[in-house]
Write a protein that holds these residues in place. Structure first.
Motif, short mmCIF file in Angstrom:
data_model
loop_
_atom_site.label_atom_id
_atom_site.label_comp_id
_atom_site.label_asym_id
_atom_site.label_seq_id
_atom_site.Cartn_x
_atom_site.Cartn_y
_atom_site.Cartn_z
N GLY A 33 13.61 -12.82 41.98
CA GLY A 33 13.48 -14.28 41.60
C GLY A 33 12.77 -14.28 40.30
N HIS A 34 11.77 -13.39 40.30
CA HIS A 34 10.88 -13.39 39.03
C HIS A 34 11.62 -12.62 37.93
CE1 HIS A 34 7.57 -12.28 36.34
NE2 HIS A 34 8.04 -10.76 36.33
N GLY A 35 12.31 -11.67 38.10
CA GLY A 35 13.20 -11.08 37.06
C GLY A 35 14.30 -11.97 36.50
N ASP A 36 14.81 -12.73 37.23
CA ASP A 36 15.77 -13.98 36.87
C ASP A 36 15.16 -14.79 35.87
OD1 ASP A 36 18.07 -12.35 38.13
OD2 ASP A 36 17.88 -13.79 40.01
N ALA A 37 14.02 -15.44 36.15
CA ALA A 37 13.42 -16.49 35.83
C ALA A 37 12.87 -15.92 34.42
CB ALA A 37 12.15 -16.72 36.54
N LEU A 38 12.31 -14.51 34.39
CA LEU A 38 11.65 -14.01 33.06
C LEU A 38 13.08 -13.90 32.19
CD1 LEU A 38 9.22 -12.87 31.70
CD2 LEU A 38 9.88 -10.83 32.70
N LEU A 39 13.92 -13.53 32.70
CA LEU A 39 15.11 -13.17 31.64
C LEU A 39 15.83 -14.76 31.03
CD1 LEU A 39 17.00 -10.34 33.22
CD2 LEU A 39 15.86 -10.45 31.03
N ALA A 40 15.55 -15.53 32.12
CA ALA A 40 16.22 -16.73 31.54
C ALA A 40 15.40 -17.39 30.40
CB ALA A 40 16.22 -17.78 32.76
N VAL A 41 14.14 -17.48 30.50
CA VAL A 41 13.44 -17.78 29.43
C VAL A 41 13.48 -16.89 28.06
CG1 VAL A 41 10.81 -18.17 28.84
CG2 VAL A 41 11.60 -18.58 30.94
N ALA A 42 13.26 -15.73 28.12
CA ALA A 42 13.52 -14.76 27.15
C ALA A 42 14.61 -15.04 26.39
CB ALA A 42 13.12 -13.21 27.31
N GLU A 43 16.07 -14.89 27.32
CA GLU A 43 17.26 -14.92 26.61
C GLU A 43 17.63 -16.35 25.90
OE1 GLU A 43 19.88 -12.54 26.51
OE2 GLU A 43 18.36 -11.16 27.00
N TRP A 45 21.95 -12.74 28.69
CA TRP A 45 22.30 -11.63 29.50
C TRP A 45 21.35 -11.98 30.91
CZ3 TRP A 45 19.08 -7.87 32.14
CH2 TRP A 45 20.34 -6.54 32.42
N ASP A 46 21.79 -11.51 31.95
CA ASP A 46 21.29 -11.48 33.20
C ASP A 46 21.34 -10.33 34.27
OD1 ASP A 46 23.44 -11.96 35.10
OD2 ASP A 46 23.60 -13.92 33.97
N LEU A 47 20.49 -10.20 35.19
CA LEU A 47 20.46 -9.04 36.17
C LEU A 47 21.75 -8.90 36.62
CD1 LEU A 47 16.92 -9.24 37.58
CD2 LEU A 47 17.72 -7.64 35.89
N ALA A 48 22.48 -9.85 36.91
CA ALA A 48 23.90 -9.76 37.60
C ALA A 48 24.73 -8.75 37.13
CB ALA A 48 24.45 -11.10 37.82
N ARG A 49 24.45 -8.63 35.54
CA ARG A 49 25.51 -7.77 34.99
C ARG A 49 25.11 -6.22 35.19
NH1 ARG A 49 26.44 -10.74 29.27
NH2 ARG A 49 26.60 -12.69 30.12
N MET A 50 23.92 -5.92 35.72
CA MET A 50 23.82 -4.57 36.06
C MET A 50 24.48 -3.93 37.13
SD MET A 50 19.46 -4.20 35.64
CE MET A 50 19.59 -2.46 35.83
#
Length: 213
Positions: free
Chosen positions: A119-129, A137-142
């Motif tokens: 959840g933290h990783g998703d939130a951090l990426l959402a803000v930065a991206e 880009w999001d973690l689901a693509r890994m």
């Protein structure tokens, strides 16, 4: 125990907004050996009127065991800075200095459970991206196994902010003539950060005659 204020003052709200827009800082805490520090991206959330900074560190980072629910952490969020030469002023007998913006956020740090890493990783990426002019880009693509391995290697920490200190030196106490002269110099700089500071100086005294748009 430190009790979070349900509301922050207007100047504190502005400092929190500044920190949230930056999204990167230096977190500091002390153990028996002295200060420990790490550079970290972060997400600033509001929950029930409270400000909570969420960061992550590698599991072996010496700051992790310090997030014990009792110890205080300090997050330093720096903005732009610029050196100002003494002969840039309109008046005489000024000294060279630096202009800058920064925010200090402090409070008690709490280590989160491993299950909250995703959840933290998703939130951090959402803000930065969201800051970039492209599809996010999001973690689901890994590749799933690689993603879970990376998430397992971090620990997430909540910093419950109870003290907000905004610090800015933008020639607030100089004369109008000096204010305009320095803003003009910075506006003509090749440094993007200098030009941002110039625009903020103009916003502080918008009715003066500046020679830049």
């Amino acid at each position: 125990m430190h009790v979070l204020r349900p509301q922050f003052r207007i100047e504190e709200q502005a400092a929190l907004e500044f920190a949230g827009q930056r999204g990167f800082g230096v977190v500091v805490a002390a153990d028996e050996r002295g200060p420990r520090a790490s550079h970290v991206p972060f997400v600033l959330n509001r929950r029930d009127g409270r400000a909570i900074v969420q960061i992550h560190l590698t599991a072996k980072n010496p700051l992790v065991p310090l997030a014990d629910g009792a110890r205080r952490f300090l997050l330093i969020v720096a903005g732009d800075d610029a050196y100002v030469s003494n002969d840039w002023y309109a008046s005489q007998d000024n000294v060279s200095t630096w202009l800058y913006e920064a925010v200090h956020l402090s409070g008690v740090a709490h280590l989160r459970e491993m299950g909250e890493n995703r959840g933290h990783g998703d939130a951090l990426l959402a803000v930065a991206e969201a800051r970039l002019p492209k599809a996010p880009w999001d973690l689901a693509r890994m590749e799933p196994e690689k993603r879970e391995s990376m998430l397992a290697a971090i620990r997430v920490i909540d910093l419950l902010v109870d003290t907000v200190e905004g610090q800015a030196k933008l020639n607030q106490h100089k004369s109008d003539a000096d204010h305009v002269a320095i803003a003009g110099r910075l506006a003509r700089s090749e440094e993007t950060g200098h030009r941002r500071l110039a625009r903020k100086m103009r916003a502080l005294r918008p009715r003066l005659g500046y020679d830049f748009s």
